[in-house]
Design an enzyme around this catalytic site. Structure first.
Site, PDB file in Angstrom:
ATOM      1  N   ASP A 177       0.885  -1.135  -0.069  1.00 53.23           N
ATOM      2  CA  ASP A 177      -0.033   0.022  -0.240  1.00 53.23           C
ATOM      3  C   ASP A 177       0.904   1.426   0.096  1.00 53.23           C
ATOM      4  O   ASP A 177       2.158   1.082   0.116  1.00 53.23           O
ATOM      5  CB  ASP A 177      -0.948  -0.164   1.224  1.00 53.23           C
ATOM      6  CG  ASP A 177      -2.121   0.784   0.807  1.00 53.23           C
ATOM      7  OD1 ASP A 177      -2.150   1.757   0.247  1.00 53.23           O
ATOM      8  OD2 ASP A 177      -3.355   0.653   1.479  1.00 53.23           O
TER       9      ASP A 177
HETATM   10  C1  NOJ Z   1      -3.927   3.987   0.107  1.00 53.31           C
HETATM   11  C2  NOJ Z   1      -5.187   2.822   0.169  1.00 53.31           C
HETATM   12  O1  NOJ Z   1      -5.197   2.483   1.425  1.00 53.31           O
HETATM   13  C3  NOJ Z   1      -5.077   2.207  -1.129  1.00 53.31           C
HETATM   14  O2  NOJ Z   1      -6.196   1.430  -0.988  1.00 53.31           O
HETATM   15  C4  NOJ Z   1      -5.121   2.850  -2.512  1.00 53.31           C
HETATM   16  O3  NOJ Z   1      -4.921   2.038  -3.320  1.00 53.31           O
HETATM   17  C5  NOJ Z   1      -3.961   3.722  -2.395  1.00 53.31           C
HETATM   18  N1  NOJ Z   1      -3.597   4.416  -1.258  1.00 53.31           N
HETATM   19  C6  NOJ Z   1      -3.319   4.266  -3.690  1.00 53.31           C
HETATM   20  O4  NOJ Z   1      -3.995   5.293  -3.853  1.00 53.31           O
END
Ligand code: NOJ
Length: 745
Positions: free
Chosen positions: A272
């Site tokens: 993530d």
């Molecule tokens: C953080 C989020 O938890 C995730 O779901 C997302 O895909 C990423 N940021 C990228 O934007």
């Protein structure tokens, strides 16, 4: 830019051997720095300080770019990658396309309410087509986190509380995004996220640690992810939070033992955002170097924007802490996916295509259908609904009644301009000759802002003063008073559910409850339409408001779909994918809990709270229709079956009412004793059927080892016990139509 030459080439699916050969050829000419580049995803927008993307790409320092949504810029960056970087490897452009790119579909929780995986599959196919036309290759979706705590804001992004429904929605979304194979035209690479357990955050607080025993992980939290692997998902995203004290982005058990060794996942894992660097903040890794080492060793192939891999991997290889073979093993699946997707043959996007693709009326039609099928009728006393089309004087009241943002819901793509049909607009379109007055009432807003408020495109609005709110309240009540019927549209703003959007109270926020009660006291017929991203505790409404439609965040065509249902052109058939709590203190709440030594209804306990029933306000699987159904004639093909064999379960469903309608027939089991205590009910099959008045259909479910077995905590392995089972088939998780089944050795 003329990209046609570079983009030509038939879409031929290469064989495994061909892919492997091409990957090895590439690897043979790549330096260590370039290999690390492939393991690096950089931000295409200056959200964080760092070098210009162009400079990084030119040196071969990036394999993928995220947080950019600009076709021209994609092509410009791709040109640098394929013409100027040392090994000329194309970039993967990635973004969160969660429930639509330009045409917005209902939020995933809503799509799960359709209990119709084909709705989600078709929606994500449209999302993929539009996103691909914009130049995106990869979406960070579907989110497969089981969520049983409505306080957790991200409940909106998933399929709710149940592994069986969740697994069906997971596979459907992967098929929708990716199509038949990874190189399919008009499709994008999917990403199963957030692996794993994220939905069980302590207290429902986003990112908080998660403690889940292995049995709970395997029986409840893993099935949607495993279903995604079986459906061929190309990538996984590791979650942020600590899982049993080991951050998911440094968790070898998750990423190697389960994902790769047990499930045979061949794709790649991206962390993530910033998660690898954050292992230091989380108090797990000593420093960036340690974080890079632990993430890579645990099985994270690609570093999403934390800059930890590019800073530390080379040093780790140079001093022998990591081997070149560790780096190679991480790079191979990334290159393989680029080969499979045909990026080397077709790196660019035709810049004129997006405008044609997003303008297609069939996309809006799909969005309207998905919204119609996602809505759940919670109450309809005295058959207030459907409404008469000759209504002359209607008030549409509430802060969400004309909110395009709330209608579309959370997680739009970067820079998206809201363009939904609102509920007021939908009702006006349906009643062209009538007086349809709108008043928003007092605004609602988060008490503590969100990270998303700081995005460049965020619209900032000063809060209403108490006087302005009071004036808006009075105008709304006066508008309601002068109408023959009132539609109240209440719930949540788009920023109240989603990431960074957990809350402690599930009550209607601001002065919405007060507005509802005052309007109801006017004595007019009132319909409550809820636009929200999580279950809300609407206890008073559930007893007092005659008609309640849970419309969720229904997307671009939401207002039309609400009107379609309110006026009876469409008969609602959605069912809740989550139990509705009676208050925030009720969370976590789910139907598949274990029995206690003293269950409710017995001699000792009426409820295990003294201030509130333990039962949900609305049970999992619940939803009404404008017609009625009878589910009868439950047959289990054998009274006894042997461990390892299967049995058919059938039941008849009849439309006993006056109009065409849909019923979702649900099969639940309960194992009465065994190696472990088992949940008092578990969903094991479902089917949504359309029936004409008087029509009967037979549904058939299969119960075999996959449905009757489970991971035993007591024995530390998968088991199927020779034990007795209850079987229920019905219209929700309280189904009473019962049969017995015995499993013997
Ligand atoms: C953080 C989020 O938890 C995730 O779901 C997302 O895909 C990423 N940021 C990228 O934007």
């Amino acid at each position: 830019m003329d990209n046609e030459g570079k983009n030509s080439g038939a879409n031929v699916v290469p064989s495994e051997a061909e892919v492997a050969e091409r990957v090895e050829n590439l690897m043979g000419r790549m330096s260590l720095a370039e290999k690390i580049g492939q393991l690096t995803q950089i931000a295409g927008t200056p959200l964080f300080p760092g070098p210009e993307p162009e400079d990084v790409i030119r040196k071969g320092g990036a394999g993928s770019v995220l947080w950019l949504n600009d076709t021209k810029k994609f092509n410009a960056l791709q040109k640098i990658a394929v013409e100027e970087s040392p090994s000329k490897i194309p970039l993967l452009f990635a973004l969160d396309v969660i429930h639509g790119y330009r045409t917005v579909f209902p939020v995933p929780l809503a799509m799960a309410s359709s209990w119709d995986p084909s709705v989600a599959e078709r929606a994500q196919a449209v999302a993929a087509k539009e996103a691909r036309a914009a130049g995106l290759h990869w979406t960070f979706s579907p989110m497969l986190d089981i969520a049983r705590d409505a306080r957790w804001g991200r409940i909106v992004e998933g399929a709710g509380e149940d592994p069986c429904l969740g697994a069906a929605m997971a596979a459907a979304q992967v098929r929708g995004f990716q199509g038949e194979s990874l190189g399919a035209p008009d499709r994008v690479l999917a990403c199963a996220k957030h692996f794993a357990g994220y939905g069980a955050a302590d207290g429902g607080r986003d990112y908080d640690p998660v403690y889940l025993p292995e049995g709970r992980l395997r029986n409840v939290y893993f099935p949607p992810f495993e279903a995604a692997v079986k459906a061929g998902v190309g990538t996984f995203m590791s979650a942020y939070m600590d899982l049993n004290d080991v951050p998911a982005s440094g968790n070898r058990f998750l990423l190697r033992d389960v994902l790769r060794d047990e499930w045979g996942f061949q794709g790649f894992v991206v962390s993530d955002a910033l998660a690898i660097g954050n292992l230091v903040i989380q108090g797990f890794a000593r420093d960036g170097r340690d974080a890079a080492f632990r993430s890579l060793s645990a099985g994270v192939n690609m570093d999403m924007a934390s800059d930890t891999y590019p800073q530390h991997l080379a040093g780790l290889v140079e001093d022998g802490t990591l081997q070149m073979s560790d780096i190679d093993a991480a790079v191979r699946p990334i290159l393989a996916i680029k080969v499979r997707m045909g990026l080397f043959e077709r790196p660019y996007t035709d810049e004129s295509r997006l405008a044609q693709v997003v303008a297609r009326p069939e996309h809006r039609q799909e969005a309207r259908l998905a919204a119609q099928r996602s809505m759940v009728l919670l109450r309809n006393e005295g058959r207030l609904l459907p409404l008469h089309k000759d209504l002359k004087n209607v008030a549409v009241i509430g802060p969400l009644a004309d909110s395009m943002e709330a209608t579309e819901g959370s997680w739009m793509v970067f820079g998206h301009t809201p363009a939904a049909i609102t509920v007021v607009e939908g009702i006006r379109a349906r009643l062209p000759g009538a007086r349809v007055e709108y008043a928003p009432g007092p605004e609602i807003r988060r008490e503590i802002g969100s990270f998303f408020d700081d995005m460049p495109w965020a619209v900032k609005k000063d809060p209403q003063t108490a006087e302005q709110a009071e004036a808006a309240f009075q105008t709304a009540v006066a508008t309601a008073r002068s109408a023959d019927l009132v539609v109240l549209v209440l719930g949540e703003n788009a920023d109240m559910a989603g990431e960074f959007a957990s809350c402690t109270s599930l009550d209607l926020s601001g002065r919405q409850e007060e507005l509802l009660e005052v309007v109801l006291a006017l004595g007019k017929p009132v319909v409550l339409v809820l636009l929200n991203g999580r279950p809300l505790s609407i206890g008073w409404a559930a007893e007092n408001v005659p008609a309640i439609l849970e419309a969720w965040e229904p997307g671009s065509e939401g207002g039309h779909a609400v009107a379609d249902i309110l006026f009876g052109d469409v008969n609602p058939g959605g069912k809740l994918p989550v139990s509705f709590p009676r208050s925030g203190g009720h969370a976590p709440l789910y139907y598949a809990r274990n029995l206690t030594h003293s269950p409710e209804g017995g001699r000792m306990y009426r409820s295990r709270y003294w201030d509130c029933p333990t039962t949900p306000l609305y049970p999992f699987g619940f939803g009404l229709s404008y017609t009625t159904f009878a589910i009868t004639n439950l047959q289990v093909a054998a009274l006894q079956i042997k461990v390892g064999s299967s049995v058919a379960v059938t039941a008849d469903v009849t439309n006993t009412g006056p109009v065409l309608g849909d019923e979702v027939v649900q099969l639940y089991i309960h194992q009465k004793a065994g190696s472990d205590s088992r949940p008092l009910r578990e969903l094991k099959g479902f089917e949504r059927l359309t029936l004409k008045p008087g029509e009967t259909k037979t549904v058939t479910f299969n119960l075999g080892p996959a449905e009757l077995g489970y991971w035993s905590t007591n024995l530390g392995k998968w088991v199927q016990d020779a034990e007795a089972f209850d079987i229920w088939v019905g219209a929700d998780s309280l189904a009473t139509l019962h049969a017995d089944l015995e499993v013997i050795r």
